[in-house]
Write an enzyme that holds these catalytic residues in place. Structure first.
Site, PDB file in Angstrom:
ATOM      1  N   LYS A  14       4.686  -3.811   0.397  1.00 20.08           N
ATOM      2  CA  LYS A  14       3.883  -3.119  -0.309  1.00 20.08           C
ATOM      3  C   LYS A  14       3.234  -3.572  -1.552  1.00 20.08           C
ATOM      4  O   LYS A  14       3.972  -4.416  -2.261  1.00 20.08           O
ATOM      5  CB  LYS A  14       4.600  -1.613  -0.811  1.00 20.08           C
ATOM      6  CG  LYS A  14       4.780  -0.759   0.296  1.00 20.08           C
ATOM      7  CD  LYS A  14       5.736   0.430  -0.105  1.00 20.08           C
ATOM      8  CE  LYS A  14       6.046   1.288   0.929  1.00 20.08           C
ATOM      9  NZ  LYS A  14       4.927   2.028   1.533  1.00 20.08           N
ATOM     10  N   ARG A  48       9.964   5.484  11.201  1.00 17.74           N
ATOM     11  CA  ARG A  48       9.746   5.868  12.661  1.00 17.74           C
ATOM     12  C   ARG A  48      10.678   5.130  13.461  1.00 17.74           C
ATOM     13  O   ARG A  48      11.136   5.553  14.573  1.00 17.74           O
ATOM     14  CB  ARG A  48       8.385   6.183  13.049  1.00 17.74           C
ATOM     15  CG  ARG A  48       7.755   4.433  13.200  1.00 17.74           C
ATOM     16  CD  ARG A  48       6.090   4.481  13.346  1.00 17.74           C
ATOM     17  NE  ARG A  48       5.561   4.896  12.142  1.00 17.74           N
ATOM     18  CZ  ARG A  48       4.348   5.204  11.885  1.00 17.74           C
ATOM     19  NH1 ARG A  48       3.216   5.058  12.707  1.00 17.74           N
ATOM     20  NH2 ARG A  48       3.704   5.522  10.712  1.00 17.74           N
TER      21      ARG A  48
HETATM   22  N1  BES Z   1       7.845   5.246   2.995  1.00 12.05           N
HETATM   23  C1  BES Z   1       6.294   5.311   3.455  1.00 12.05           C
HETATM   24  C2  BES Z   1       5.528   6.436   3.430  1.00 12.05           C
HETATM   25  C3  BES Z   1       5.324   7.021   1.954  1.00 12.05           C
HETATM   26  C4  BES Z   1       4.059   6.742   1.263  1.00 12.05           C
HETATM   27  C5  BES Z   1       6.084   8.053   1.373  1.00 12.05           C
HETATM   28  C6  BES Z   1       3.820   7.394   0.144  1.00 12.05           C
HETATM   29  C7  BES Z   1       5.947   8.370   0.137  1.00 12.05           C
HETATM   30  C8  BES Z   1       4.860   8.412  -0.381  1.00 12.05           C
HETATM   31  C9  BES Z   1       6.214   4.651   4.857  1.00 12.05           C
HETATM   32  O1  BES Z   1       7.347   3.980   5.101  1.00 12.05           O
HETATM   33  C10 BES Z   1       5.155   3.841   4.948  1.00 12.05           C
HETATM   34  O2  BES Z   1       5.054   2.797   4.214  1.00 12.05           O
HETATM   35  N2  BES Z   1       4.173   4.189   5.864  1.00 12.05           N
HETATM   36  C11 BES Z   1       2.824   3.398   6.168  1.00 12.05           C
HETATM   37  C12 BES Z   1       2.651   3.613   7.524  1.00 12.05           C
HETATM   38  C13 BES Z   1       1.653   2.463   8.000  1.00 12.05           C
HETATM   39  C14 BES Z   1       2.023   0.821   7.662  1.00 12.05           C
HETATM   40  C15 BES Z   1       1.245   2.744   9.149  1.00 12.05           C
HETATM   41  C16 BES Z   1       1.939   4.081   5.289  1.00 12.05           C
HETATM   42  O3  BES Z   1       1.888   5.236   5.177  1.00 12.05           O
HETATM   43  O4  BES Z   1       1.058   3.532   4.733  1.00 12.05           O
HETATM   44 ZN    ZN Z   2       7.162   1.864   4.656  1.00 14.97          ZN
END
Ligand code: BES
Ligand code: ZN
Ligand code: ZN
Length: 496
Positions: A277, A351
């Site tokens: 990230k 997921r």
């Molecule tokens: N933990 C994150 C989602 C999240 C985002 C939680 C903001 C709390 C606040 C999750 O694991 C994630 O990173 N999801 C990605 C999915 C994408 C790579 C398909 C996302 O939402 O960007």
């Molecule tokens: Zn994630």
């Protein structure tokens, strides 16, 4: 702070602060029935001050006044409740929280407050007030050297003695709802440094140790390998912290009406893994175990509130880190039900771990599964920071959850499990892939999870927005963990 319920009209209370809720009135302050009565007690003083200060009783408006011996408390605090016919339990919750915040600016030790919201159910009014007061009083103190002074006693006053019992019942239940919520806030606020998967396991064990109605089973990596839990294991392989699947069971004293499974995402820190990230997005990712924390929050109080259903609390807990051992984008893994997944983005890890947890939950043959997960940023884009997305294969279950959420004061909104979007996660070399296209990310995540519950009635709550507030939401949900989800689950379990 001790909260007590007392029969009293308030006028003879001798504490530091006396709080009065005031409805907004179109014409004059004094003609609202409730405030008129108080106005008489206070000899016209309030009317005069309110006029001078243009206090109209708008929701959450506050006004401090000296009591000038009209009442025996040192000071009077007026709190606006808005228009009487628009006053809901949420208005009461917010007004109580606003009052507490105003009082906390002072050195007050004792407070007396007439129960807000006459006309509404007494039990519910007391419940809402205690939630507002306690949730507003919360602060995460673990790392603060300077401890703040506390209000010692907060008396909620019931004017009619016949309401005393109902108000006390409301208080008892509210204290448990609050305990569950604050338990979650503490867990979620604790940074990754002090919150590894093992800590969540320890919390589950401690809860089971303290409640004879609750049993716990913990599956470590060795067992997970035997079970074929490739989703959990592949996410955790980049971290030095081992991962776990935890299964708690609550059995009610009398024959259970239903069997409900609650499933939580417990990523104690989500760096994204090799699909790292950006720094700004990683900053709050200690919150990524909020789903698992919600399950623990329910179990922390479930024996006390004693719902008539058997409840299975299941969570998968891992840390998502990059390393030379980490899973690579493009790798293919196998979930516990033998479905293969192409992991194209290691940041879509929730997921993967939930897939195993959902297969495990399905095998318990529950009447319903509810999973909670800080699953997608896309859900936050869709619904904003204050509202969770609810996706379900069973409309009646979705409705039951939305009803519970509304009465708990937590905002949730249904999103569709659109069949036609299933093609977006169709795998190229595996059965499915862990990311969909550019759009509808909350929905493709929901469709992914659906692959692992067979025909079991199931609902998925994407709590990515409201689980952790990046700014203050209202007087009782401040920046940081909110505990969002627990009160809805408790209401839902008590609906049987
Ligand atoms: N933990 C994150 C989602 C999240 C985002 C939680 C903001 C709390 C606040 C999750 O694991 C994630 O990173 N999801 C990605 C999915 C994408 C790579 C398909 C996302 O939402 O960007
Ligand atoms: Zn994630
Ligand atoms: Zn995540």
């Amino acid at each position: 702070m001790e909260i007590r319920i007392k029969k009293s009209d308030g006028v003879s209370e001798t504490g530091d602060v006396f709080v009065v809720g005031v409805y907004q009135d179109k014409t004059t302050f004094a003609s609202s029935t409730f405030s008129k009565k108080m106005d008489d007690f206070l000899g016209g003083l309030l009317t005069q001050i309110a006029k001078e200060e243009s206090f109209r009783g708008k929701a959450n408006q506050v006004l401090w006044a000296r009591s000038n011996d009209a009442v025996r408390s040192k000071r009077v605090l007026l709190i606006g409740l808005g228009k009487k016919d628009e006053c809901t339990l949420e208005t009461i919750r917010q007004a109580s929280a606003t009052a507490l915040c105003a009082i906390k600016q002072t050195t007050t030790k004792s407070v007396a407050c007439l129960l807000f919201g006459d006309g509404l159910d007494v039990r519910e009014r007391a419940h809402a007030m205690i939630e507002g007061i306690r949730l507003a009083d919360y602060g995460f103190g673990r790392y603060k050297k300077e401890k703040k002074a506390h209000i010692k006693t907060f008396d909620l006053l019931v004017e009619d003695g016949r309401d005393l019992l109902a108000a006390k019942k409301g208080m008892e239940l509210a204290e448990q709802f609050v305990k569950g919520t604050l338990f979650v806030r503490d867990l979620v606020n604790t940074p990754g440094l002090h919150m590894a998967p093992q800590h969540l396991v320890d919390e589950a064990k401690l809860i089971a140790k303290n409640n004879k109605e609750i049993k716990v089973k913990v599956f470590d990596e060795e067992k997970l390998k035997k079970m074929g839990a490739g989703g959990i294991l592949c996410v955790s392989q980049g971290s030095d912290h081992p991962s776990f699947l935890v299964h708690m069971t609550y059995t009610p004293a009398t024959k259970a009406k239903k069997r409900i499974a609650l499933v939580g995402k417990g990523v104690t820190f989500d760096s994204g893994g090799l699909s790292l990230k950006p720094a700004d997005y990683m900053m709050t990712m200690k919150c990524d175990m909020a789903g698992a924390a919600d399950v623990l929050g329910v179990f922390a109080v479930i024996a006390k509130i004693a719902p008539k259903v058997e409840v299975h609390g299941i969570f998968a807990t891992v840390e998502n880190m990059p390393s030379s051992k980490a899973i690579r984008p493009g790798d293919v893994i196998e979930i516990m039900n033998k479905k293969t997944v192409e992991v194209l983005n290691t940041d879509a890890e929730g997921r993967l771990i939930l897939a195993d947890a959902l297969v495990y939950a399905t095998r318990q043959k529950p009447d319903a599964i509810i999973d909670l997960a800080t699953l997608t940023g896309a859900c936050v884009v869709a619904l904003g920071e204050e509202i969770s997305g609810v996706m379900s294969n069973t409309p009646a279950l979705a409705n039951a959850i939305l009803t519970a959420a509304a009465s708990a004061g937590e905002k949730m909104w249904e999103l569709p499990l659109e069949k036609n979007y299933r093609k977006l996660i169709q795998g190229d070399i595996g059965d499915i892939k862990n990311i969909g296209g550019r759009y509808g990310g909350a929905l493709t995540a929901g469709l992914f999870l659906q692959e692992f519950v067979d025909k079991t009635p199931w609902a998925h709550l994407d709590i990515a927005g409201p689980a952790f507030a990046e700014r203050d939401i209202n007087a009782y949900e401040r920046k940081g963990a909110t505990g969002h989800g627990v009160r809805t689950l408790l209401k839902y379990l008590l609906s049987f």
